[in-house]
Scaffold this active site. Structure first.
Site, PDB file in Angstrom:
ATOM      1  N   ASP A   1      33.132  33.880  27.412  1.00 47.83           N
ATOM      2  CA  ASP A   1      33.448  34.046  28.830  1.00 47.83           C
ATOM      3  C   ASP A   1      34.764  33.342  29.177  1.00 47.83           C
ATOM      4  OD1 ASP A   1      33.067  34.756  31.492  1.00 47.83           O
ATOM      5  OD2 ASP A   1      30.973  34.120  31.523  1.00 47.83           O
TER       6      ASP A   1
ATOM      7  N   ASP B   1      29.815  41.930  36.459  1.00 46.45           N
ATOM      8  CA  ASP B   1      28.535  41.271  36.746  1.00 46.45           C
ATOM      9  C   ASP B   1      27.713  42.104  37.714  1.00 46.45           C
ATOM     10  OD1 ASP B   1      28.514  39.028  35.144  1.00 46.45           O
ATOM     11  OD2 ASP B   1      29.698  37.847  36.533  1.00 46.45           O
TER      12      ASP B   1
HETATM   13  C1  GLA Z   1      30.248  34.577  34.446  1.00 43.27           C
HETATM   14  C2  GLA Z   1      29.773  35.822  33.735  1.00 43.27           C
HETATM   15  C3  GLA Z   1      28.286  35.958  33.921  1.00 43.27           C
HETATM   16  C4  GLA Z   1      27.568  34.731  33.422  1.00 43.27           C
HETATM   17  C5  GLA Z   1      28.134  33.492  34.089  1.00 43.27           C
HETATM   18  C6  GLA Z   1      27.599  32.223  33.476  1.00 43.27           C
HETATM   19  O1  GLA Z   1      30.137  34.719  35.817  1.00 43.27           O
HETATM   20  O2  GLA Z   1      30.446  36.946  34.213  1.00 43.27           O
HETATM   21  O3  GLA Z   1      27.819  37.111  33.251  1.00 43.27           O
HETATM   22  O4  GLA Z   1      27.686  34.652  32.023  1.00 43.27           O
HETATM   23  O5  GLA Z   1      29.547  33.441  33.989  1.00 43.27           O
HETATM   24  O6  GLA Z   1      28.114  31.100  34.079  1.00 43.27           O
END
Ligand code: GLA
Length: 669
Positions: free
Chosen positions: A421, A491
């Site tokens: 990430d 997301d």
């Molecule tokens: C980001 C990612 C999510 C999740 C969070 C975890 O927002 O896009 O999918 O993994 O971090 O903190």
């Protein structure tokens, strides 16, 4: 000066191009502005956006080339045009590699200096010209949870810029262009290009006095400055360009090229597993017992890869602490991750973890030991975002620390997947450990640092599967595709938004790499959607489950296992097949997608809202063999029809009411 003679559908007779007199016409005009140059320099009689800007030690800032020479690489497929400056010992090298099998042209450029150091302010990867006017271009607008909203811009005057200034590819637009004059899915000339770069990029499309379109693509020149010392070269990122008749054909070329050429070779031929990820179920509140239970439920459904998202490492109870210390949290996992991993493996699944290597929380051991490792202006309070700072990946101790930490994590635990990430944009490109005069090169060095780290991890663990995520779809591009097996496009898992996001993502990027989860968290729009519809949407990509399985009823769990079973059967068609976007909610009542792999076809049809009791929707398929016979089941009947019939007369889809959806499988009989 190399000029562009032609870009379009194949003209087989190369002798036709021996006569270059038609190219001389623009040259009769003294202003270089009107010349279809393959690469132009700032200065001269250009008065337009140019491909490079080099500052020489004596103040000169234009590059003037002598007649070009060329070299053909031993592979016979790569041409290098060498442009020597008339005065200074410096060359601009333009590379052209043909991928004939995929109908893709790869272009990039190098500036090689043999004299006193020069400073480069702009070095595009490639420049293109298209004659005439009346063009449009496709790209996206977007943000976190609203990525890939497709837009069309008119290029009839002035210039259009698509760029990123956030240190990563970003959510705002993509480093791509698809120029056309009213093309649609099936027909119309499209000239496209996709830059392989995950940092600040810039795509410029400039109408030159209604005379031609000037296209430039490369690293953004905003706050960019790179010194090339004597004997050194600078290489710009590679770009993949092509011509297609219709958007379907463009997607097919790029998808096939990505699958067969760009994706990491060790894993590209394997189907992606069905994964479970508890982020939406638990957020940061993960612990050993709860994950053991979730793993049992996931395995019973047929999940193949069990992933623990954010929250597993030391001190990570929320976003304020822990990033940088990549060791399991002793309170949440008192005996480390091994017991959970063994449990997951005994259940027949692989194990995966979430990481965010480029970041550090001030509340971490790493930051306490090395506060000088972050990107910052030394006399300013570092800017915080999501409680985190960015590590300076250009520093070798940072690279060494991260590689060792992640390599040991992978060695000590049987981890076969990482979700990598990147949750904040870069703002202050400075460093306590780097001379201020080179800070403007750090934007690019940071991106190279990410590739280096990802590359080293992959070489040390060739079977490792990695997913690129940057607050959802902030790092989706053709370079990330060479280091990561898959993308988390957003997301936002609301099935309706997701259908649009997936549809637009697929314009350039391959379906195989498009992770898509079934969740229950439709908080983005507060909308509740039936499980069947949500499952069918997620099955259009690389399926994942993000539900809180501990809260699910036995009935819903049974349905989930059936969806997973069906997905596994049709997965090769979805992940490796040819995609056809038949209908979209943007302009019809139904949203229909079709995938073809050899003699197998799968069709997904969605209806969000029924009206006036309508139950039948006609749909014509694409990409079939006209004379082959296809069998399929519909409405409880086994039907056989010819490809010609299915493409011309089509089938009647029985969709009714709200949130209806169908999956129909066809096979050549
Ligand atoms: C980001 C990612 C999510 C999740 C969070 C975890 O927002 O896009 O999918 O993994 O971090 O903190």
């Amino acid at each position: 000066m190399p000029l562009n003679a032609y870009w379009g559908p194949l003209v087989e007779r190369s002798e036709d191009f021996a006569d270059t007199s038609f190219l001389m016409e623009p040259l009769a005009i003294p202003e270089q502005q009107f010349w279809p140059e393959e690469y132009s320099s700032f200065g001269g009689l250009h008065f337009k956006e140019t491909a490079c800007k080099i500052n020489f030690f004596d103040g000169t800032r234009d590059f003037r080339w002598a007649p070009a020479t060329y070299e053909l690489a031993p592979d016979g497929n790569t041409l290098c045009l060498i442009l020597h400056d008339l005065y200074y010992p410096i060359d601009v090298r333009l590379y052209y590699r043909l991928h004939t099998e995929y109908d893709i042209l790869e272009r990039w450029c190098q500036i090689c200096n043999q004299g006193t150091a020069v400073q480069v302010e702009r070095c595009c990867s490639a420049q293109f010209s298209l004659p005439g006017t009346g063009y449009q271009c496709v790209n996206f607008t977007g943000r976190w949870s609203g990525e890939f909203q497709q837009r069309e811009v008119n290029l009839s005057c002035g210039k259009q810029i698509f760029d990123s200034l956030c240190g990563v590819t970003g959510h705002q637009c993509s480093p791509v262009f698809a120029v056309h004059r009213g093309a649609n899915e099936d027909h119309g000339s499209i000239w496209f290009g996709a830059l392989a770069y995950s940092g600040n990029f810039k795509i410029i499309l400039e109408n030159i006095c209604g005379h031609m379109l000037n296209i430039l693509a490369g690293i953004s020149d905003t706050d960019f400055l790179w010194t090339i010392s004597e004997g050194e070269c600078f290489e710009a990122p590679h770009l993949y360009a092509g011509y297609a008749d219709g958007f379907s054909a463009m997607s097919h070329l790029l998808h096939r090229f990505s699958l067969n050429w760009l994706l990491p070779a060790e894993t590209s031929h394997k189907t992606l597993p069905v994964l479970y990820n508890s982020w939406y179920a638990t957020e940061f509140g993960v612990d050993d017992i709860q994950q053991h239970l979730l793993a049992e439920k996931a395995a019973a459904l047929g999940v193949e890869l069990f992933v623990v998202d954010d929250g597993w490492f030391k001190g990570r109870t929320d976003s304020s602490a822990g990033l940088g210390d990549w060791i399991p949290d002793p309170q949440k996992f008192p005996c480390g991750l091994s017991p959970l991993i063994h449990h997951v493996q005994l259940l027949g699944m692989r194990f995966g973890l979430w990481i965010e290597p480029e970041m550090v929380n001030p509340e971490s051991q790493l930051y306490h030991l090395h506060p000088d490792w972050i990107l910052q202006y030394p006399n300013r309070e570092p800017l915080m975002w999501r409680n985190q700072y960015i590590l300076n990946l250009a520093l070798s101790p940072v690279q060494d620390y991260l590689f060792t930490a992640l390599h040991s994590l992978l060695l000590e635990n049987d981890i076969s997947y990482l979700k990598w990430d990147m949750n904040r944009y870069a703002a202050e490109i400075g460093s306590r450990n780097v001379k201020p005069e080179t800070w403007r090169s750090l934007w690019h060095k940071q991106v190279v640092g990410v590739y280096e780290l990802a590359g080293k991890l992959r070489s040390a663990h060739p079977q490792l599967e990695m997913e690129a995520c940057a607050s959802g779809g902030g790092r989706v591009d053709f370079s990330a595709l060479q280091y990561f097996d898959e993308f988390w496009p957003s997301d936002n898992t609301d099935p309706l938004d997701r259908l649009a996001i997936q549809q637009h993502y697929s314009l350039f990027y391959p379906i195989k790499c498009m992770r898509s989860w079934i969740t229950d968290d439709f908080a983005f729009n507060g909308r509740r959607v039936p499980l069947r519809f949500a499952a069918h949407v997620a099955m259009c990509g690389a399926l994942g489950i993000g539900l809180d399985l501990n809260q699910e009823t036995p009935e819903r769990l049974r349905s989930l296992s059936q969806y997973i079973e069906q997905y596994k059967r049709i997965r090769p068609i979805i992940q490796f097949g040819t995609l056809y976007r038949l209908n979209s909610f943007e302009n019809t009542d139904t949203h229909i997608i079709q995938y073809v792999l050899g003699n197998r076809i799968v069709l997904f049809a969605f209806l969000q809202k029924g009206h006036y009791g309508r139950k039948l929707y006609r749909c014509c398929l694409k990409g079939l063999e006209p004379s082959s016979l296809y069998c399929f089941d519909t409405g409880g009947h086994h039907v056989v029809k010819s490809g010609a019939y299915l493409m011309q007369c089509g089938i009647l889809l029985n969709l009714h009411g709200d949130w209806d959806s169908r999956i129909i499988e066809f096979e050549i009989s």
